[in-house]
Design an enzyme around this catalytic site. Sequence first.
Site, PDB file in Angstrom:
ATOM      1  N   LYS A  92     -21.919  29.022  13.423  1.00 57.15           N
ATOM      2  CA  LYS A  92     -23.297  28.818  13.874  1.00 57.15           C
ATOM      3  C   LYS A  92     -23.329  27.663  14.862  1.00 57.15           C
ATOM      4  O   LYS A  92     -22.457  26.805  14.874  1.00 57.15           O
ATOM      5  CB  LYS A  92     -24.210  28.500  12.686  1.00 57.15           C
ATOM      6  CG  LYS A  92     -24.373  29.631  11.680  1.00 57.15           C
ATOM      7  CD  LYS A  92     -25.219  30.733  12.275  1.00 57.15           C
ATOM      8  CE  LYS A  92     -25.542  31.781  11.210  1.00 57.15           C
ATOM      9  NZ  LYS A  92     -26.466  31.267  10.187  1.00 57.15           N
ATOM     10  N   HIS A  95     -27.137  22.588  15.643  1.00 58.72           N
ATOM     11  CA  HIS A  95     -28.520  22.404  16.086  1.00 58.72           C
ATOM     12  C   HIS A  95     -29.057  21.031  15.693  1.00 58.72           C
ATOM     13  O   HIS A  95     -28.359  20.212  15.096  1.00 58.72           O
ATOM     14  CB  HIS A  95     -29.415  23.525  15.542  1.00 58.72           C
ATOM     15  CG  HIS A  95     -29.467  23.592  14.047  1.00 58.72           C
ATOM     16  ND1 HIS A  95     -30.122  22.654  13.280  1.00 58.72           N
ATOM     17  CD2 HIS A  95     -28.958  24.489  13.171  1.00 58.72           C
ATOM     18  CE1 HIS A  95     -30.025  22.974  12.002  1.00 58.72           C
ATOM     19  NE2 HIS A  95     -29.309  24.075  11.909  1.00 58.72           N
ATOM     20  N   HIS A  98     -28.785  19.583  12.064  1.00 62.80           N
ATOM     21  CA  HIS A  98     -27.472  19.054  11.702  1.00 62.80           C
ATOM     22  C   HIS A  98     -27.197  17.739  12.423  1.00 62.80           C
ATOM     23  O   HIS A  98     -26.481  16.882  11.911  1.00 62.80           O
ATOM     24  CB  HIS A  98     -26.381  20.081  12.018  1.00 62.80           C
ATOM     25  CG  HIS A  98     -26.444  21.286  11.132  1.00 62.80           C
ATOM     26  ND1 HIS A  98     -26.358  22.564  11.611  1.00 62.80           N
ATOM     27  CD2 HIS A  98     -26.614  21.400   9.794  1.00 62.80           C
ATOM     28  CE1 HIS A  98     -26.465  23.422  10.595  1.00 62.80           C
ATOM     29  NE2 HIS A  98     -26.618  22.739   9.489  1.00 62.80           N
TER      30      HIS A  98
END
Length: 546
Positions: A92, A95, A98
């Site tokens: 993933k 973003h 995080h």
Amino acid sequence: PLPCLLKRPDYVSFRQTADFKLSVGTLRSNGILPPSGDIQLQAQDLASRVRFVMEEPFEKGKGEKFGLNSELFDTFKRGTTLVEYSSPNIAKKFHAGHLRSTIIGNFIANLKQSLGNRVIRMNYLGDWGMQFGLLGAGFGQFGCQEKLKQNPLQHLFEVSLPGHATLLWPDFVYVQVNKEAEHNEDTKQAARDFFRQLERRESQAVSLWQQFREITVDEYRRVYKRLGVHFDIYSGESFHQDQAQEVVQQLQSQGLLKTSDRGTGVVDVSADGDMSSVCTVLRSDGTTLYITLDIAAAIDRKEKYNFDEMIYVTDKSQANHFYQLFQILLAMGHSWADRCQHVPFGLVQGMKTRTGEVVFLEDVLDEARASVLHNMSQSKTTKEMDDPGGTAEKVGISALLVQDFKGPLRSDYKFDWDRMLQAQGDTGVFLQYTHARLCSLIQRNEGVEAATFDPSLLIEQTSIATLQHLLRYDEALYHSAQDLQPKHLVNFLLKLCHLIAIAHRELPVKGSPQDVAQARLRLFSGACSVLANGMRILGITPVDKM
């Protein structure tokens, strides 16, 4: 207590009128001072004790530890602190959520370490679950093993959007296969089949999963390096699959596991034990959930690392998850769960490039660096430096961190490029500019500084205000250590920078009498040391030229 209060800076002044008056007679009557003896000598002794505490930050060789040995921390328990932070999902994008977990967790780890704790920095990766079934099935449709081996990132560029070098390569596959799965039952079944192979540890599926994990972690390491963040341990959900089944058995043997009307396994976490609030730990098909893995992970960490406290740093939407986790651990008889803590944070709104594109973290870091570099090139005061790009990187990251850390962590905040990159005002750029200016001042006056510091020569109100503020550094650390909020330290450092800006104008070193110049330079040196130490705890690398 009054002996402690005597060490606070408010009660020291070099003006004719005292900032604070204290009755020695009262101290004697309260048993704090001996009831007999020369009262004048006792007063002089108190004054000398205050002066000693005041001179501490300006003594050579003591700058690194200033504030950390304060009596305020006498009651703090030192030991092993495990901090779990960042914790992105494999395959993933990295973003903003995080990002906040990463920089907040890094601050907490730095703070705990500076206060004498042994700190274990853990990154708990989301590296298991049905998404890997989708990813494995998707790679069969959209991926190429040969290109993956040769250059995994280049393989992404061939099949994804140009100009996004930070996109983790499996993400394209994952997006595509999700679209397919929305309307294609065969794709859904292929995903279920792949994940079943993974759970059975079939070699081909495990090999592909390991490639996904390793490539993604390598990409994350590159981002972490730019942020100045490191981890002692990379763990993940995949490490605790077998242990999660053991947790289910323990809950069952302890009579804590109940079966709901829907056939799921639940644990009562209600305050009154009346099943008014339950936590699901087992699906109706017998498979475990995320919280089951977290229970297993917590128990495993206690056994392996024997931590004295464990801190989880995630967004505030997970507050109930961690409440349930700690309640279940306590119900299982793990009293150490009382020493586990969740530090929640709010959302970043509008983290985009100036053109308005939704991007990944590295795009934000790149643009911050480019903006700082441009501003530096336009400034007439910018010093010549060996690595302007590296300096701009550090300044850009400090701008990002200070904007994030100024307010309460639980609050959402709006990302603002213009405000973040201002050289004046309460920004990370201002912190770096002040530090670089202090370094330049100290370098220009090398050899001026006296062997000992004589604060009685600093009679100006600006000097006194700066001294008093520096002596509150331990208070800022203390408040941050109490609630694990960086805002206390950030606001202390920003105020210090404003005081230093005034002192630069009003307290010239060059052209002053030698003893006054020496005292002023020692004041500026102490301020530079405290500023640098505080910035490092926040996760900011100070620059010495701008």
